[in-house]
Design a protein around this motif. Structure first.
Motif, mmCIF file in Angstrom:
data_model
loop_
_atom_site.group_PDB
_atom_site.id
_atom_site.type_symbol
_atom_site.label_atom_id
_atom_site.label_comp_id
_atom_site.label_asym_id
_atom_site.label_seq_id
_atom_site.Cartn_x
_atom_site.Cartn_y
_atom_site.Cartn_z
ATOM 1 N N LYS A 167 -65.279 -42.518 -81.597
ATOM 2 C CA LYS A 167 -64.866 -41.592 -82.115
ATOM 3 C C LYS A 167 -65.929 -41.452 -83.269
ATOM 4 C CE LYS A 167 -62.549 -45.030 -84.783
ATOM 5 N NZ LYS A 167 -62.083 -45.723 -85.307
ATOM 6 N N GLN A 196 -57.875 -46.809 -78.875
ATOM 7 C CA GLN A 196 -57.700 -45.313 -78.120
ATOM 8 C C GLN A 196 -57.445 -46.189 -76.258
ATOM 9 O OE1 GLN A 196 -58.815 -44.322 -81.426
ATOM 10 N NE2 GLN A 196 -60.580 -45.505 -81.336
ATOM 11 N N TYR A 212 -64.273 -36.629 -82.051
ATOM 12 C CA TYR A 212 -64.473 -37.921 -80.956
ATOM 13 C C TYR A 212 -66.007 -37.398 -79.872
ATOM 14 C CZ TYR A 212 -60.320 -35.644 -78.311
ATOM 15 O OH TYR A 212 -59.461 -34.693 -77.980
ATOM 16 N N THR A 253 -55.201 -40.832 -77.723
ATOM 17 C CA THR A 253 -55.615 -41.056 -79.270
ATOM 18 C C THR A 253 -55.501 -40.136 -79.936
ATOM 19 O OG1 THR A 253 -58.314 -40.787 -80.800
ATOM 20 C CG2 THR A 253 -58.294 -39.092 -78.948
#
Lengths: 115, 115
Positions: free
Chosen positions: A96, A2, A32, A27
């Motif tokens: 995440k 990311q 997330y 991402t």
């Protein structure tokens, strides 16, 4: 991996005015969290607001609100009725929802609230 | 008061010396993290630990080692400090449960200068 990008290194706003700080991220994850942290001169990291990616409704915390655009991967912070105490570094961050749940931070925006 | 403590608050260190930054939390959190903060780069993950007895590498692990002998402590060691390790170091912790969002709580930071 990311990445989080904050393209405004510094911003200034007059007391009582409204200011918007920008943040974009990249991402491949579908689930997330996104955050804005405030770091005043004391160096302490303070969580301002968080957004879950599965929620369409934008998060709001008193004078702080976000504009979350999932398709555009954009997550801006709006500060209304700016106060002198809002002067700080602001970091956008990504987490995440699975695996290693560490934060990925942007480079920060230094906000100065002028009297 | 429950939270995370870091020691020392600041340190000046000669290059080549060994240094251990200490981090202790009393919230019985499973997960702990070490970040470094550098101007223009935000905070970057050095190492993390999802639970006592396990550790993992983050984005910038070179030159650093960690251990997690128990739940409360997560020391970060610089075996032979170099000037590029001059930074502010933050320890953080979270509950670390897999099924829900876990807020990360940050310590006050350690400012390290390597000469």
């Amino acid at each position: 991996a990311q990445t989080v990008t904050q393209s405004q290194p510094e911003m200034s706003v007059q007391e009582a005015e409204t200011v918007t700080l920008s943040c974009t991220y990249d991402t491949s994850e579908n689930n997330y969290y996104l955050f804005w942290y405030k770091q005043p001169p004391s160096r302490q990291m303070i969580l301002v607001i968080r957004q879950e990616a599965y929620k369409q409704q934008n998060a709001t915390e008193n004078r702080f609100s976000v504009n979350f655009q999932k398709a555009a991967k954009s997550f801006s912070l709006k500060i209304s009725d700016s106060q002198l105490g809002d002067t700080a570094m602001y970091f956008c961050a990504f987490m995440k929802d699975t695996g290693r749940r560490a934060l990925t931070f942007g480079s920060g925006t230094r906000l100065q609230v002028q009297p | 008061i429950a939270g995370i403590t870091q020691a020392p608050t600041s340190q000046i260190l000669a290059a080549g010396r060994r240094m251990t930054l200490r981090c202790t939390q009393d919230m019985r959190h499973n997960a702990m993290y070490w970040y470094r903060q550098d101007l223009g780069l935000g905070l970057r993950l050095i190492h993390y630990s999802n639970t006592a007895g396990t550790t993992g590498k983050g984005e910038v692990p070179d030159g650093y080692s960690v251990s997690r002998a128990n739940t409360d402590d997560f020391p970060l060691t610089l075996a032979s400090a170099v000037p590029s390790q001059t930074s502010v170091y933050f320890c953080a912790s979270s509950k670390g449960t897999a099924s829900s969002y876990n807020e990360q709580f940050f310590g006050p930071g350690t400012r390290l200068t390597v000469l």
